[in-house]
Design an enzyme around this catalytic site. Structure first.
Site, PDB file in Angstrom:
ATOM      1  N   SER A  14      14.403 -31.949  23.951  1.00 60.49           N
ATOM      2  CA  SER A  14      13.219 -31.101  24.708  1.00 60.49           C
ATOM      3  C   SER A  14      12.930 -32.000  25.567  1.00 60.49           C
ATOM      4  O   SER A  14      13.616 -32.766  26.381  1.00 60.49           O
ATOM      5  CB  SER A  14      12.302 -30.471  23.777  1.00 60.49           C
ATOM      6  OG  SER A  14      11.441 -29.724  24.565  1.00 60.49           O
ATOM      7  N   HIS A  41      15.877 -27.943  26.206  1.00 60.25           N
ATOM      8  CA  HIS A  41      14.752 -26.969  26.707  1.00 60.25           C
ATOM      9  C   HIS A  41      14.828 -27.559  28.189  1.00 60.25           C
ATOM     10  O   HIS A  41      14.401 -28.464  28.479  1.00 60.25           O
ATOM     11  CB  HIS A  41      13.516 -27.274  26.108  1.00 60.25           C
ATOM     12  CG  HIS A  41      13.605 -27.098  24.716  1.00 60.25           C
ATOM     13  ND1 HIS A  41      12.627 -27.430  23.680  1.00 60.25           N
ATOM     14  CD2 HIS A  41      14.401 -26.355  23.790  1.00 60.25           C
ATOM     15  CE1 HIS A  41      12.983 -27.027  22.448  1.00 60.25           C
ATOM     16  NE2 HIS A  41      14.122 -26.039  22.495  1.00 60.25           N
ATOM     17  N   ASP A 134      11.278 -27.673  17.350  1.00 57.60           N
ATOM     18  CA  ASP A 134      12.325 -27.073  17.352  1.00 57.60           C
ATOM     19  C   ASP A 134      13.683 -27.900  16.983  1.00 57.60           C
ATOM     20  O   ASP A 134      13.508 -28.995  17.261  1.00 57.60           O
ATOM     21  CB  ASP A 134      12.889 -26.621  18.600  1.00 57.60           C
ATOM     22  CG  ASP A 134      13.955 -25.710  18.719  1.00 57.60           C
ATOM     23  OD1 ASP A 134      14.273 -24.917  17.751  1.00 57.60           O
ATOM     24  OD2 ASP A 134      14.407 -25.355  19.884  1.00 57.60           O
TER      25      ASP A 134
END
Length: 193
Positions: A14, A41, A134
């Site tokens: 991310s 992401h 995540d």
């Protein structure tokens, strides 16, 4: 000779992930024997430019994952922007526009969970830098099915929250600085680091 145990690598990143993935992909050997499937992401819906930037730094083929195609050895696949990327039971890529998971679509957990169901002990999961959690539950799913878990050392991550959450929830077989992740994957594949 590559370990016959492993069949694929899944990677999640991310915040700070563009640099982390570029570093990881650049370190992979040109004869890397497994597909590498990555979720980053990102705010962009079009990852083709990103794929070209990565491809310039690695001998492996880099592309957006194509729907209904099985991942092939020696290729790096990026999750498409705005869609979850899954591995179906027949081993092919599938896309989903279902609700965001961990505020993200694509979600690392979604990819990791589906890949763990398909590859079981033949899967290596890698969690890199990021500002949320995540990937932590997905990495736990990989480990529970006999797969291998590798986590970036949070102290070397641009955003340490995601690797720290992965360690808290899933633990890891290896915790490594960013620059050591690619060489470790090469060693697992039986290639020179």
């Amino acid at each position: 000779m590559p370990s016959r145990r492993y069949r694929a690598v899944v990677v999640g990143a991310s915040l700070g992930g563009f640099h982390a993935l570029r570093t990881l992909f650049a370190a992979l050997h040109g004869r890397f024997p497994w597909p590498v499937i990555a979720v980053l992401h990102t705010a962009t819906e079009d990852v083709s430019d990103m794929a070209q930037l990565y491809a310039a730094r690695t001998p492996l083929n880099v592309s957006e994952a194509p729907e209904r195609v099985a991942p092939q050895a020696g290729n790096v696949y990026l999750a498409p922007g705005g869609m979850h990327l899954l591995i179906e039971t027949d081993g092919r890529f599938a896309f989903s526009t279902e609700a965001r998971v961990n505020f993200s679509r694509p979600s690392i957990d979604v990819l990791f969970d589906s890949a763990a169901d398909v590859y079981r002990s033949g899967l290596i999961g890698v969690v890199l830098t990021g500002a949320n959690d995540d990937g932590a539950r997905g990495l736990s799913a990989i480990r529970s099915r006999g797969g291998l878990a590798i986590v970036q050392n949070p102290a070397t991550a641009e955003a340490p929250s995601m690797p720290a959450a992965a360690l808290d929830i899933a633990g890891a077989d290896y915790v490594l600085d960013l620059e050591k992740l690619g060489p470790q994957l090469n060693r697992l594949a039986g290639l020179d680091a």
